[in-house]
Motif scaffolding. Structure first.
Motif, PDB file in Angstrom:
ATOM      1  N   MET A   1       0.927  -1.311   0.051  1.00 52.36           N
ATOM      2  CA  MET A   1      -0.142  -0.098   0.113  1.00 52.36           C
ATOM      3  C   MET A   1       0.832   1.244  -0.060  1.00 52.36           C
ATOM      4  N   GLY A   2       0.191   2.346  -0.661  1.00 54.94           N
ATOM      5  CA  GLY A   2       1.019   3.563  -0.642  1.00 54.94           C
ATOM      6  C   GLY A   2       0.521   4.334   0.678  1.00 54.94           C
ATOM      7  N   ILE A   3       1.114   5.610   0.927  1.00 54.01           N
ATOM      8  CA  ILE A   3       0.689   5.975   2.373  1.00 54.01           C
ATOM      9  C   ILE A   3      -0.746   6.589   2.503  1.00 54.01           C
ATOM     10  N   SER A   4      -1.442   6.965   1.575  1.00 50.43           N
ATOM     11  CA  SER A   4      -2.977   7.251   1.346  1.00 50.43           C
ATOM     12  C   SER A   4      -3.866   6.197   1.663  1.00 50.43           C
ATOM     13  N   GLU A   5      -3.435   5.075   0.972  1.00 48.76           N
ATOM     14  CA  GLU A   5      -4.214   3.769   1.233  1.00 48.76           C
ATOM     15  C   GLU A   5      -4.003   3.399   2.520  1.00 48.76           C
ATOM     16  N   LYS A   6      -2.968   3.476   3.284  1.00 45.60           N
ATOM     17  CA  LYS A   6      -2.750   3.043   4.665  1.00 45.60           C
ATOM     18  C   LYS A   6      -3.514   3.865   5.595  1.00 45.60           C
ATOM     19  N   ILE A   7      -3.821   5.078   5.380  1.00 45.24           N
ATOM     20  CA  ILE A   7      -4.261   6.074   6.203  1.00 45.24           C
ATOM     21  C   ILE A   7      -5.800   5.804   6.131  1.00 45.24           C
ATOM     22  N   LYS A   8      -6.269   5.598   4.721  1.00 47.02           N
ATOM     23  CA  LYS A   8      -7.794   5.263   4.816  1.00 47.02           C
ATOM     24  C   LYS A   8      -8.084   4.090   5.403  1.00 47.02           C
ATOM     25  N   MET A   9      -7.182   3.191   5.250  1.00 46.23           N
ATOM     26  CA  MET A   9      -7.466   1.575   5.949  1.00 46.23           C
ATOM     27  C   MET A   9      -7.422   1.822   7.610  1.00 46.23           C
ATOM     28  N   ALA A  10      -6.431   2.650   7.992  1.00 47.85           N
ATOM     29  CA  ALA A  10      -6.413   2.725   9.335  1.00 47.85           C
ATOM     30  C   ALA A  10      -7.599   3.639   9.843  1.00 47.85           C
ATOM     31  N   LEU A  11      -8.403   4.545   9.193  1.00 44.91           N
ATOM     32  CA  LEU A  11      -9.227   5.380   9.645  1.00 44.91           C
ATOM     33  C   LEU A  11     -10.416   4.465   9.625  1.00 44.91           C
ATOM     34  N   THR A  12     -10.756   3.438   8.778  1.00 45.63           N
ATOM     35  CA  THR A  12     -11.943   2.633   8.511  1.00 45.63           C
ATOM     36  C   THR A  12     -11.827   1.238   8.823  1.00 45.63           C
ATOM     37  N   GLY A  13     -10.634   0.724   9.121  1.00 43.04           N
ATOM     38  CA  GLY A  13     -10.563  -0.898   8.781  1.00 43.04           C
ATOM     39  C   GLY A  13     -10.774  -1.464  10.205  1.00 43.04           C
ATOM     40  N   ASP A  14     -10.761  -2.855  10.189  1.00 44.26           N
ATOM     41  CA  ASP A  14     -11.095  -3.596  11.324  1.00 44.26           C
ATOM     42  C   ASP A  14      -9.928  -3.726  12.459  1.00 44.26           C
ATOM     43  N   LYS A  15     -10.214  -4.480  13.517  1.00 43.45           N
ATOM     44  CA  LYS A  15      -9.135  -4.592  14.545  1.00 43.45           C
ATOM     45  C   LYS A  15      -7.938  -5.149  13.838  1.00 43.45           C
ATOM     46  N   GLU A  16      -7.983  -5.905  12.894  1.00 44.18           N
ATOM     47  CA  GLU A  16      -6.627  -6.618  12.350  1.00 44.18           C
ATOM     48  C   GLU A  16      -5.933  -5.580  11.769  1.00 44.18           C
ATOM     49  N   TRP A  17      -6.647  -4.744  10.915  1.00 43.43           N
ATOM     50  CA  TRP A  17      -5.913  -3.507  10.254  1.00 43.43           C
ATOM     51  C   TRP A  17      -5.398  -2.661  11.171  1.00 43.43           C
ATOM     52  N   ARG A  18      -5.893  -2.227  12.159  1.00 39.09           N
ATOM     53  CA  ARG A  18      -5.674  -1.440  13.368  1.00 39.09           C
ATOM     54  C   ARG A  18      -4.347  -1.846  13.636  1.00 39.09           C
ATOM     55  N   ASN A  19      -4.269  -3.194  14.280  1.00 38.60           N
ATOM     56  CA  ASN A  19      -3.146  -3.747  14.976  1.00 38.60           C
ATOM     57  C   ASN A  19      -1.820  -3.863  13.808  1.00 38.60           C
ATOM     58  N   ILE A  20      -2.272  -3.422  12.590  1.00 39.30           N
ATOM     59  CA  ILE A  20      -0.994  -3.341  11.689  1.00 39.30           C
ATOM     60  C   ILE A  20      -0.571  -2.252  11.788  1.00 39.30           C
ATOM     61  N   PHE A  21      -1.524  -1.273  11.425  1.00 40.34           N
ATOM     62  CA  PHE A  21      -0.997   0.244  11.336  1.00 40.34           C
ATOM     63  C   PHE A  21      -0.614   1.023  12.549  1.00 40.34           C
ATOM     64  N   ILE A  22      -0.887   0.487  13.468  1.00 35.63           N
ATOM     65  CA  ILE A  22      -0.589   1.145  14.872  1.00 35.63           C
ATOM     66  C   ILE A  22       0.919   1.138  14.942  1.00 35.63           C
ATOM     67  N   LYS A  23       1.431   0.110  14.356  1.00 36.41           N
ATOM     68  CA  LYS A  23       3.019  -0.044  14.375  1.00 36.41           C
ATOM     69  C   LYS A  23       3.688   0.441  13.243  1.00 36.41           C
ATOM     70  N   ASP A  24       2.886   1.230  12.357  1.00 45.26           N
ATOM     71  CA  ASP A  24       3.596   1.606  11.196  1.00 45.26           C
ATOM     72  C   ASP A  24       4.515   2.772  11.532  1.00 45.26           C
ATOM     73  N   ALA A  25       5.756   2.844  10.721  1.00 44.65           N
ATOM     74  CA  ALA A  25       6.800   4.058  11.178  1.00 44.65           C
ATOM     75  C   ALA A  25       6.300   5.300  10.666  1.00 44.65           C
ATOM     76  N   ASN A  26       5.150   5.478   9.833  1.00 45.79           N
ATOM     77  CA  ASN A  26       4.904   6.656   9.231  1.00 45.79           C
ATOM     78  C   ASN A  26       3.720   7.078  10.432  1.00 45.79           C
ATOM     79  N   LYS A  27       4.036   8.188  11.239  1.00 42.72           N
ATOM     80  CA  LYS A  27       3.080   8.622  12.022  1.00 42.72           C
ATOM     81  C   LYS A  27       1.800   9.121  11.529  1.00 42.72           C
ATOM     82  N   LEU A  28       1.605   9.525  10.487  1.00 44.45           N
ATOM     83  CA  LEU A  28       0.424   9.704   9.832  1.00 44.45           C
ATOM     84  C   LEU A  28      -0.497   8.658   9.926  1.00 44.45           C
TER      85      LEU A  28
END
Length: 343
Positions: free
Chosen positions: A215-242
């Motif tokens: 995923m690109g940055i904007s795709e990650k942001i969208k999924m972090a904003l709307t995704g389920d718990k599994e997505w949130r567990n992945i993206f909370i560890k993302d190096a990009n603070k956005l």
């Protein structure tokens, strides 16, 4: 699990195809990587892109060095061409990010992708960063560009002041994230000597973690904003603070998840700051206690939350060696005051 299918094709000349196709003589590829073959313009860029994504370390290194040494006067007209592939623009932007002569026509090219703009916004400086800021103000549907500049430590205060009003609420950021849909190519997938080098269509079942890597940055942001718990567990560890910060703006995030973030000593300062700003979260005793113990909680807030701790937790804190001495001293003072009142 989801199924994804994607076919990406990068057109090349027959001459380039003969160089980058699998099975091409290594000596030919070495000479191409050195810039020693009669290649110019987009043909040279395309060749270097494919070679830089191969498996031969020496060829990859030479291709990168050659790209960095192309004179700006030769490269600028190439990246100005509106018919150039976005992946070639991204390739150049990452290698020549500090060269304004090249970056100005590149950034203003309508073919440039949002992902490239976000990268430059995150890592650029000086005149290049000012140019991206100007573009960000003209693209309100891509708030991640402005957000990347605000998170760039090289951006001066004047540039940031211009952009802060351009950052929308989480809901609008979710919609804006749809803007970046440009796929990436794998340069080492060249398969034949035709004039169109295909990256073979892949249709595979990918884990969410594997999908996140693509995923690109904007795709990650969208999924972090709307995704389920599994997505949130992945993206909370993302190096990009956005991206990681967007998880805490997801309306589905639970207090249990927030508590785990507050307990995690590696959670960033920004995540802790966002937690302290949400009143409903800090009403919870366990979250307040976790914030007191977290090394990135601002000291004034940690001291304030201590006022809610039980005597048992204060005693543990007074003996702790893993927190700031100011907190230990305050815990001892509070216990002494409690003992006086009992007496």
């Amino acid at each position: 699990m989801t199924s994804t299918a994607r076919t990406v094709r990068l057109k090349v000349s027959p001459q380039v195809a003969r160089i980058v196709t699998k099975g091409a003589p290594r000596e030919v590829q070495l000479n191409a990587a050195r810039g020693a073959l009669p290649l110019q313009g987009q043909d040279l860029l395309t060749t270097l892109l494919f070679l830089s994504h191969g498996t031969d370390t020496e060829i990859k290194s030479l291709a990168g060095a050659t790209l960095r040494e192309i004179p700006p006067g030769e490269l600028a007209p190439v990246v100005e061409n509106s018919e150039i592939h976005p992946q070639l623009l991204d390739f150049v932007a990452r290698a020549r990010i500090g060269d304004l002569v090249i970056m100005e026509p590149l950034l203003t090219n309508p073919a440039v992708s949002t992902e490239t703009l976000v990268h430059v916004a995150s890592h650029g400086e000086g005149g290049v960063l000012s140019l991206v800021a100007h573009l960000a103000l003209r693209q309100p549907d891509s708030p991640e560009i402005a957000a990347a500049i605000l998170g760039n430590p090289r951006a001066d205060r004047a540039v940031k002041d211009r952009l802060e009003p351009a950052i929308p609420s989480p809901a609008s950021a979710e919609d804006a994230a749809d803007a970046d849909g440009e796929p990436e190519e794998s340069g080492d997938e060249a398969a034949d000597d035709s004039e169109e080098m295909p990256v073979d269509e892949e249709e595979v079942n990918l884990s969410k973690y594997q999908q996140a890597l693509e995923m690109g940055i904007s795709e990650k942001i969208k999924m972090a904003l709307t995704g389920d718990k599994e997505w949130r567990n992945i993206f909370i560890k993302d190096a990009n603070k956005l991206v990681s910060s967007a998880v805490l703006k997801n309306p589905r995030v639970t207090e249990g998840e927030v508590l785990m973030i507050a307990k995690n000593k590696s959670s960033s300062e920004e995540l802790i700051r966002l937690i302290t700003l949400e009143r409903e979260w800090v009403k919870q005793y366990e979250i307040k206690r976790a914030l007191v113990l977290h090394p990135r909680t601002p000291l004034p807030k940690a001291l304030r939350y201590m006022g809610f701790l039980t005597e048992k937790d204060l005693k543990n804190l007074a003996k702790s060696r893993g927190v700031a001495q100011a907190l230990v001293n305050n815990a001892r003072r509070m216990l002494a005051d409690k003992n006086k009142k009992k007496g």
